[in-house]
Scaffold this active site. Structure first.
Site, PDB file in Angstrom:
ATOM      1  N   PRO A 688     -97.440 -20.481  22.957  1.00 55.74           N
ATOM      2  CA  PRO A 688     -96.739 -19.191  22.937  1.00 55.74           C
ATOM      3  C   PRO A 688     -95.344 -19.084  22.493  1.00 55.74           C
ATOM      4  O   PRO A 688     -94.594 -20.322  22.518  1.00 55.74           O
ATOM      5  CB  PRO A 688     -96.709 -18.694  24.560  1.00 55.74           C
ATOM      6  N   ASN A 689     -94.960 -18.376  21.741  1.00 56.93           N
ATOM      7  CA  ASN A 689     -93.742 -18.000  21.213  1.00 56.93           C
ATOM      8  C   ASN A 689     -93.404 -19.125  20.057  1.00 56.93           C
ATOM      9  O   ASN A 689     -92.054 -19.244  19.958  1.00 56.93           O
ATOM     10  CB  ASN A 689     -92.543 -18.112  22.352  1.00 56.93           C
ATOM     11  N   ARG A 690     -94.185 -19.401  19.421  1.00 52.59           N
ATOM     12  CA  ARG A 690     -94.173 -20.419  18.484  1.00 52.59           C
ATOM     13  C   ARG A 690     -93.255 -21.707  18.888  1.00 52.59           C
ATOM     14  O   ARG A 690     -92.946 -22.407  17.929  1.00 52.59           O
ATOM     15  CB  ARG A 690     -93.266 -19.814  17.476  1.00 52.59           C
ATOM     16  N   LEU A 691     -93.659 -21.927  20.137  1.00 54.69           N
ATOM     17  CA  LEU A 691     -92.967 -23.222  20.574  1.00 54.69           C
ATOM     18  C   LEU A 691     -94.082 -24.315  20.590  1.00 54.69           C
ATOM     19  O   LEU A 691     -94.618 -24.602  21.804  1.00 54.69           O
ATOM     20  CB  LEU A 691     -92.077 -23.113  21.964  1.00 54.69           C
ATOM     21  N   HIS A 692     -94.733 -24.630  19.349  1.00 56.28           N
ATOM     22  CA  HIS A 692     -95.839 -25.225  19.373  1.00 56.28           C
ATOM     23  C   HIS A 692     -95.639 -26.707  19.701  1.00 56.28           C
ATOM     24  O   HIS A 692     -94.528 -27.240  19.706  1.00 56.28           O
ATOM     25  CB  HIS A 692     -96.410 -25.231  18.136  1.00 56.28           C
TER      26      HIS A 692
END
Ligand SMILES: Cc1cc2nc3c(=O)[nH]c(=O)nc-3n(C[C@H](O)[C@H](O)[C@H](O)COP(=O)(O)O)c2cc1C
Length: 712
Positions: A688-692
């Protein structure tokens, strides 16, 4: 200015001259007589302002082959005349199409390309005109003489033979048969002799000088293969006089190339040095034929003239050996290059030649249309591997070369391959290798004796090298580029690399550890004073600029999807056509990168590493497992080449299917797998939230993998 004599031109004279030229060319194969008629016809037609006759005469002057008039002057004159008549003709006429086809072929041939002539051929096919088609096929075939075109060339030769039954012109039928014969020899087809027999039957009924000349050259090649050198030499003289009688410019070099082959196997190549020095500057040598230069490199090396040999080899290699034109002389030229590299211990040249030759491993090294033969390409691959001291590879290729030379009944090449195989066993030095080496030498001696060949005493030792090759090293951003001759590699930064740079910049000098450290500081950008100790600033700047432009040229990335067929501890494997763009790119630069994506799982894997070719055994096994249609498709599609139309592809597939009817569909020699050996693997997991998550594994020098987490 001398006054120009105007002749009275009667239309009947012009027609008679054109008919006489056509008869000389197509019925008798007398190229010189044809040229004389067409030359006179062109001048008369020009005076009379008869555009159509000018076009016919200019087309006649172009001849039966391509680039028939070899000198720059004659080629430029021909092109100027063709361009001139094209401007005068109705652009939609059949004659204009003929002229455009000829111009396309002449230009393609001299550039070593074939896209324009293939496009013209498609246009010609659509007209349904058999004479036009036969001419376009003859020209197109002549532009596809490289080893990668063996299969497509054979299709064109069959098509020409079929077209000949509609044109009813002798030249078309004979050239169709001749091309089929030469192509069969070039493909190593064991039935090539049958085609030669059929061609000779036709020539026996009535001679055709141009075609008969080539058939007589094939006779020389066969005598060389049989090891009957005296007979081969006598036949080479006959062949040369037949070529001269036909007015074929090739007669001057073909007999020279045949003599080179004979002396090569007799171990007397150095005797030909004066002739070779002369030949490399011959104005009538085809611009895309470099075989004389390669032979000169070998002869010079054998005579101990190391600078002369190195110079000829460097001229051949240019900035990259891959740029050497893929003409009909390419394989024999590469054979000479490998031998010269072996004698000069030029491992970098041998390595490059190996990469380039590998896709053609199973072809015989035949020059031109069957003029001469140096046996299996496996021999050159084995010698290249010997030069780079890869003993296992050398044994593998030379063992195959022995088998293939036996199948070709090329006794001198067989003896030479056995000798080199003995050397490869000796180099490997494993259990049983000494015995194997002795066995090969014994067999070579026995075979030489029974074929009446000189006892195997090939002068094949490398010429002692006076000075070792010097590598150069230069900082490029955060990496180092190490260059040896024309090849370079980018290496990650480390203290050791900097030390290496200092040592290389100060050849043959003792350097104290303390100085080495000072030199390190000197090499670090920003410290100008100390840098002078090791590398000149201006040279560095110039070198960097050049490297930057080279990087742009070389590193242009390319991408396509392929099917991953397997992976194991050795790497990730896919299969393709080695001649395709990707195949050539990987052979040129083995660095490759793979990307996999699973949308639903939000996962990506990136893998980078080095590609290597898959073994013949694995390639064969996988090829066999493919459905019949895919196996035929591999033969039918010259992947990445420009083709005329969808119809051509489908027709090609149909004909290939016919050819294989009732026979096993073997693997094309240019088809196989690449295995990417990974050096970096990155796993990406969407969060989520591009906190890959990004986890990268890097292969360490000791073989272990180091894990790192990267910012998403
Ligand atoms: C799903 C998919 C799978 C493919 N698999 C292969 C393959 O395994 N081998 C191959 O040579 N080409 C394969 N291709 C075709 C290549 O993407 C490419 O068009 C072709 O190999 C020619 O590439 P090149 O001219 O750059 O060499 C595949 C294409 C797609 C879309």
């Amino acid at each position: 200015m001398p006054a120009r004599r105007l002749e009275l031109v009667r239309p009947g004279d012009l027609r008679a001259l054109l008919a006489e030229g056509t008869r000389a060319q197509h019925e008798d194969g007398d190229l010189e007589a044809g040229r004389q008629c067409f030359e006179r016809a062109y001048r008369l037609a020009e005076q009379a302002g008869d555009t159509e006759s000018m076009a016919l005469a200019a087309l006649g002057l172009a001849g039966l082959w391509v680039r028939e008039g070899r000198t720059v002057t004659s080629s430029v004159l021909l092109e100027a005349r063709l361009q001139h008549v094209l401007a005068l003709l109705d652009p939609g006429s059949a004659l204009a199409l003929r002229v455009r086809t000829r111009l396309a072929g002449e230009a393609d041939y001299s550039r070593g390309t074939h896209a324009d002539i293939m496009a013209a051929l498609t246009e010609v096919r659509a007209t349904g005109d058999p004479e036009l088609l036969a001419e376009a096929l003859r020209i197109a075939h002549h532009c596809l003489l490289g080893p990668e075109h063996v299969a497509s060339r054979r299709q064109l030769a069959v098509e020409l033979t079929k077209a000949a039954f509609r044109t009813d012109r002798r030249s078309d039928l004979l050239m169709g048969l001749l091309w089929q014969t030469a192509d069969a020899y070039c493909a190593g087809d064991p039935h090539a002799g049958r085609l030669l027999g059929e061609l000779k039957d036709h020539l026996g009924q009535r001679d055709h000088l141009a075609v008969g000349f080539v058939a007589s050259a094939i006779d020389v090649m066969l005598a060389i293969r049989a090891g009957r050198f005296d007979e081969a030499e006598a036949l080479a003289a006959v062949c040369a006089s037949r070529g001269a009688a036909a007015g074929d410019a090739d007669h001057a070099w073909w007999s020279g190339a045949q003599l080179v082959t004979i002396r090569w196997y007799q171990g007397r190549l150095t005797e030909l040095l004066p002739m070779l020095h002369d030949r490399v500057h011959s104005p009538v040598l085809s611009a895309v034929d470099n075989s004389a230069v390669a032979a000169l490199a070998v002869a010079a090396a054998l005579s101990g003239d190391r600078p002369g040999a190195a110079s000829a080899l460097a001229a051949l290699c240019g900035s990259d050996l891959a740029a050497l034109p893929r003409s009909s002389a390419w394989l024999v030229t590469m054979h000479g290059i490998v031998e010269a590299a072996y004698l000069l211990e030029a491992a970098d040249v041998a390595l490059r030649a190996y990469e380039l030759l590998h896709p053609h491993a199973n072809l015989p090294m035949i020059g031109s249309l069957g003029v001469t033969c140096f046996g299996s390409t496996r021999h050159a691959l084995g010698v290249a591997a010997l030069t780079t001291r890869q003993a296992d590879l050398a044994v593998e290729h030379l063992t195959a070369a022995v088998q293939q030379n036996l199948a070709l009944a090329h006794w001198p090449a067989l003896v030479a391959s056995r000798q080199r195989l003995a050397q490869a066993h000796a180099l490997r030095g494993g259990p049983g290798d000494a015995d194997a080496a002795r066995r090969e030498l014994d067999a070579a001696t026995a075979e030489a004796a029974s074929a009446g060949l000189p006892a195997p005493e090939y002068p094949g030792q490398p010429v002692a090298s006076p000075a070792p090759a010097v590598a150069e090293i230069q900082r490029v951003g955060r990496k180092w580029r190490v260059t040896l001759h024309s090849r370079g590699v980018l290496v990650e930064d480390s203290i050791g690399m900097v030390h290496l740079a200092v040592l290389l910049a100060n050849p043959r000098q003792e350097i104290q550890a303390a100085d080495l450290v000072a030199g390190v500081a000197g090499l670090t950008p920003g410290d100008a004073g100390a840098a002078q100790q090791v590398l000149d600033h201006e040279a560095i700047a110039e070198y960097r600029n050049r490297l930057k432009s080279l990087d742009i040229e070389i590193d242009q990335p390319d991408a396509r999807i392929v099917l991953l067929k397997g992976f194991d501890e050795r790497g990730f494997t896919f299969f393709t056509n080695y001649h395709s763009s990707k195949g050539q790119q990987l052979l040129e630069n083995p660095r490759a990168c793979l990307v996999f994506f699973w949308k639903e799982l939000e996962r990506q894997i990136r893998i980078s590493g080095l590609s290597v070719g898959v073994s013949d055994k694995e390639n064969d096994e996988y090829f066999k497992s493919r459905p019949e249609g895919s196996r035929l498709g591999a033969w039918a599609s010259p992947q990445s080449e420009v083709i005329g139309s969808r119809e051509w592809l489908e027709q090609n597939e149909k004909e290939i299917r016919e050819q294989f009817r009732g026979k096993e569909i073997g693997r094309p020699p240019y088809w196989g797998g690449f295995r990417i050996k990974p050096t970096h693997i990155e796993f990406w997991q969407g969060r989520p939230n591009r906190l890959h998550d990004r986890i990268r594994y890097d292969l360490e020098k000791n073989g272990s993998w180091k894990m790192k987490r990267l910012a998403p």
